[in-house]
Design a protein around this motif. Structure first.
Motif, PDB file in Angstrom:
ATOM      1  N   GLU A 257      11.834  32.102  46.932  1.00  0.00           N
ATOM      2  CA  GLU A 257      12.779  31.447  46.363  1.00  0.00           C
ATOM      3  C   GLU A 257      13.735  30.878  47.576  1.00  0.00           C
ATOM      4  O   GLU A 257      14.652  30.469  47.907  1.00  0.00           O
ATOM      5  N   SER A 258      13.889  32.478  48.231  1.00  0.00           N
ATOM      6  CA  SER A 258      15.075  32.358  49.690  1.00  0.00           C
ATOM      7  C   SER A 258      14.652  33.160  50.181  1.00  0.00           C
ATOM      8  O   SER A 258      13.501  34.333  50.056  1.00  0.00           O
ATOM      9  N   THR A 259      14.919  32.785  51.635  1.00  0.00           N
ATOM     10  CA  THR A 259      14.517  34.418  52.802  1.00  0.00           C
ATOM     11  C   THR A 259      15.077  35.695  51.909  1.00  0.00           C
ATOM     12  O   THR A 259      13.946  36.705  52.448  1.00  0.00           O
ATOM     13  N   SER A 260      15.887  35.154  51.577  1.00  0.00           N
ATOM     14  CA  SER A 260      16.562  37.096  51.013  1.00  0.00           C
ATOM     15  C   SER A 260      15.704  37.481  50.234  1.00  0.00           C
ATOM     16  O   SER A 260      15.359  39.018  50.253  1.00  0.00           O
ATOM     17  N   ALA A 261      14.805  36.776  49.577  1.00  0.00           N
ATOM     18  CA  ALA A 261      14.117  37.403  48.659  1.00  0.00           C
ATOM     19  C   ALA A 261      12.815  38.088  48.779  1.00  0.00           C
ATOM     20  O   ALA A 261      12.515  39.105  48.801  1.00  0.00           O
ATOM     21  N   PHE A 262      12.392  37.286  50.081  1.00  0.00           N
ATOM     22  CA  PHE A 262      11.256  37.375  50.796  1.00  0.00           C
ATOM     23  C   PHE A 262      11.651  38.547  51.556  1.00  0.00           C
ATOM     24  O   PHE A 262      10.641  39.801  51.562  1.00  0.00           O
ATOM     25  N   ILE A 263      12.910  39.177  52.176  1.00  0.00           N
ATOM     26  CA  ILE A 263      12.728  39.961  52.802  1.00  0.00           C
ATOM     27  C   ILE A 263      12.988  41.838  51.978  1.00  0.00           C
ATOM     28  O   ILE A 263      13.251  42.595  52.628  1.00  0.00           O
ATOM     29  N   THR A 264      13.721  42.122  51.466  1.00  0.00           N
ATOM     30  CA  THR A 264      14.262  42.548  50.062  1.00  0.00           C
ATOM     31  C   THR A 264      12.556  43.149  49.470  1.00  0.00           C
ATOM     32  O   THR A 264      12.209  43.985  49.632  1.00  0.00           O
ATOM     33  N   MET A 265      11.801  42.364  49.807  1.00  0.00           N
ATOM     34  CA  MET A 265      10.409  42.597  49.360  1.00  0.00           C
ATOM     35  C   MET A 265       9.482  43.657  50.494  1.00  0.00           C
ATOM     36  O   MET A 265       8.633  44.446  50.031  1.00  0.00           O
ATOM     37  N   PHE A 266       9.478  42.930  51.586  1.00  0.00           N
ATOM     38  CA  PHE A 266       9.386  43.357  52.890  1.00  0.00           C
ATOM     39  C   PHE A 266       9.869  44.778  52.493  1.00  0.00           C
ATOM     40  O   PHE A 266       8.839  45.568  53.388  1.00  0.00           O
ATOM     41  N   LYS A 267      10.898  44.987  52.583  1.00  0.00           N
ATOM     42  CA  LYS A 267      11.636  46.268  52.600  1.00  0.00           C
ATOM     43  C   LYS A 267      11.004  47.215  52.114  1.00  0.00           C
ATOM     44  O   LYS A 267      11.058  48.593  52.596  1.00  0.00           O
ATOM     45  N   LYS A 268      10.872  46.555  50.417  1.00  0.00           N
ATOM     46  CA  LYS A 268      10.315  47.809  49.752  1.00  0.00           C
ATOM     47  C   LYS A 268       8.924  47.713  49.938  1.00  0.00           C
ATOM     48  O   LYS A 268       8.636  48.886  49.834  1.00  0.00           O
ATOM     49  N   VAL A 269       8.501  47.056  50.701  1.00  0.00           N
ATOM     50  CA  VAL A 269       6.771  47.984  50.997  1.00  0.00           C
ATOM     51  C   VAL A 269       6.570  48.649  52.633  1.00  0.00           C
ATOM     52  O   VAL A 269       5.978  49.485  52.519  1.00  0.00           O
ATOM     53  N   PHE A 270       7.504  47.952  53.283  1.00  0.00           N
ATOM     54  CA  PHE A 270       7.373  48.473  55.138  1.00  0.00           C
ATOM     55  C   PHE A 270       8.468  49.381  55.342  1.00  0.00           C
ATOM     56  O   PHE A 270       8.837  49.826  56.658  1.00  0.00           O
ATOM     57  N   GLY A 271      10.242  49.349  54.216  1.00  0.00           N
ATOM     58  CA  GLY A 271      10.713  50.122  54.524  1.00  0.00           C
ATOM     59  C   GLY A 271      11.682  49.176  55.314  1.00  0.00           C
ATOM     60  O   GLY A 271      12.829  50.475  55.980  1.00  0.00           O
ATOM     61  N   ASP A 272      11.398  48.537  55.494  1.00  0.00           N
ATOM     62  CA  ASP A 272      12.821  47.562  57.196  1.00  0.00           C
ATOM     63  C   ASP A 272      12.119  46.434  56.696  1.00  0.00           C
ATOM     64  O   ASP A 272      11.455  45.650  56.819  1.00  0.00           O
ATOM     65  N   SER A 273      13.204  45.682  57.850  1.00  0.00           N
ATOM     66  CA  SER A 273      13.100  43.675  57.484  1.00  0.00           C
ATOM     67  C   SER A 273      12.235  43.441  58.547  1.00  0.00           C
ATOM     68  O   SER A 273      11.555  44.470  59.824  1.00  0.00           O
ATOM     69  N   PRO A 274      12.043  42.166  58.335  1.00  0.00           N
ATOM     70  CA  PRO A 274      10.399  42.046  59.157  1.00  0.00           C
ATOM     71  C   PRO A 274      10.511  42.444  60.792  1.00  0.00           C
ATOM     72  O   PRO A 274       9.970  43.163  61.116  1.00  0.00           O
ATOM     73  N   ARG A 275      11.828  41.362  61.101  1.00  0.00           N
ATOM     74  CA  ARG A 275      11.697  41.974  62.572  1.00  0.00           C
ATOM     75  C   ARG A 275      12.479  42.729  63.264  1.00  0.00           C
ATOM     76  O   ARG A 275      11.571  43.388  64.402  1.00  0.00           O
ATOM     77  N   ARG A 276      13.055  43.866  62.712  1.00  0.00           N
ATOM     78  CA  ARG A 276      13.345  45.583  62.802  1.00  0.00           C
ATOM     79  C   ARG A 276      12.039  46.327  62.943  1.00  0.00           C
ATOM     80  O   ARG A 276      11.624  46.762  63.382  1.00  0.00           O
ATOM     81  N   TYR A 277      11.319  45.862  61.614  1.00  0.00           N
ATOM     82  CA  TYR A 277      10.003  46.718  61.810  1.00  0.00           C
ATOM     83  C   TYR A 277       9.047  46.043  62.979  1.00  0.00           C
ATOM     84  O   TYR A 277       8.877  47.486  63.296  1.00  0.00           O
ATOM     85  N   LEU A 278       9.003  44.800  63.195  1.00  0.00           N
ATOM     86  CA  LEU A 278       7.593  44.958  64.842  1.00  0.00           C
ATOM     87  C   LEU A 278       8.198  45.521  65.666  1.00  0.00           C
ATOM     88  O   LEU A 278       7.585  45.489  66.383  1.00  0.00           O
ATOM     89  N   ARG A 279       9.730  45.283  66.225  1.00  0.00           N
ATOM     90  CA  ARG A 279      10.345  45.830  67.040  1.00  0.00           C
ATOM     91  C   ARG A 279      10.250  47.243  67.082  1.00  0.00           C
ATOM     92  O   ARG A 279       9.964  47.854  68.377  1.00  0.00           O
ATOM     93  N   ARG A 280      10.648  48.312  66.222  1.00  0.00           N
ATOM     94  CA  ARG A 280      10.407  49.019  66.016  1.00  0.00           C
ATOM     95  C   ARG A 280       8.421  49.625  66.524  1.00  0.00           C
ATOM     96  O   ARG A 280       8.755  51.277  66.859  1.00  0.00           O
TER      97      ARG A 280
END
Length: 294
Positions: A257-280
């Protein structure tokens, strides 16, 4: 003539058994059977054109590191589906049947490794690839796959395996089973991740009670259906991020429903926000540790 073509021509006498069995395959991979090459460690770059087929399930004696150089790669084994982002690697030990699919116009480097020299786990996993490891694998793709242990190529290969042996591993994958019903659900959700059917609706689809369906998914995967679908969404998101899609578009495509809801899901799976995860991953090769689910 580039190095990829040189390697392909140099070893064109090694007929690839997959092509022997499937002559109609449209694949841009070199005609190399890794088990017919005695070198304990060698690397080949594989490109994919827009019309290439997915590599069928196959196995070989040598283990294989599949390093996503550009784009992403989807790796399938009997009990799981793995998505490897750019700068990540998938390890499949020798003898395990697997299938690799490179994202359109992407490229991977495959490092084939004899089991006795790998120092890597005895089960499939993903590993981070540091900048040093990327430089070494790139150098190995520019050299002949045949060399002596005390040669420059041999020393590079040894350093590379030393680095991989100490690389952090991750178990981020989508568990599946041999049950064709679960595989069908997984394939459907991979193709249409925005499908938001509930447990009750999926149970009705499979002519099961809601309670039986919920127990069945846990028995087959070790996860509740909600956890399993969240993991699938995380892997699909990772694939699309590696292809350059924006967070907003991915959130939309996955039905959030929102970008923030997606980012919350991503953090639960990978432990970081999408962009920070890829940069890491790009900077350190850190895929997020050994825990598959947050």
């Amino acid at each position: 003539m580039d190095n990829y073509q040189q390697q392909e021509i140099e070893h064109e006498d090694h007929a690839w058994s997959l092509r022997e069995r499937n002559p109609a395959l449209t694949l841009s991979y070199p005609n190399v059977d890794p088990d017919r090459i005695d070198t304990p460690v060698f690397a080949i770059r594989l490109g994919r054109g827009p019309a290439d087929d997915e590599l069928p399930l196959h196995s070989h004696r040598k283990g294989q590191l599949v390093i996503a150089e550009n784009g992403s790669v989807t790796c399938r084994v009997e009990n799981g589906i793995w998505m490897v982002p750019t700068f990540g690697a998938f390890w499949v030990p020798g003898g395990i049947a697997h299938s690799n699919s490179v994202s359109p116009n992407g490229s991977v480097i495959c490092v084939f490794v004899d089991g006795e020299v790998s120092g890597l786990p005895r089960k499939c996993c993903t590993l981070g690839v540091t900048p040093l490891m990327r430089v070494i694998t790139e150098a190995l793709t520019q050299r002949s796959v045949r060399y002596t242990p005390d040669s420059p190529s041999g020393r590079l290969a040894q350093v590379l395996m030393d680095e991989f042996a100490k690389a952090p591993t991750s178990d981020q994958h989508l568990p599946i089973s041999s049950d064709p019903r679960l595989l069908a659900v997984a394939e459907h959700l991979l193709a249409d991740p925005a499908d938001r059917r509930t447990v009750a609706e999926w149970a009705a689809e499979l002519a099961m009670s809601e309670r039986s369906f919920a127990r069945w998914v846990v028995r087959e995967t070790g996860l509740t259906f909600g956890q399993w679908r969240r993991q699938l969404h995380g892997l699909v998101a990772l694939e699309r991020l590696s292809a350059g899609s924006s967070v907003q578009i991915i959130a939309q495509d996955l039905g959030y429903e929102s970008t923030s809801a997606f980012i919350t899901m991503f953090k639960k799976v990978f432990g970081d926000s999408p962009r920070r995860y890829l940069r890491r991953i790009e900077a350190t090769g850190d895929l997020g540790g050994s825990t598959p689910f947050a």
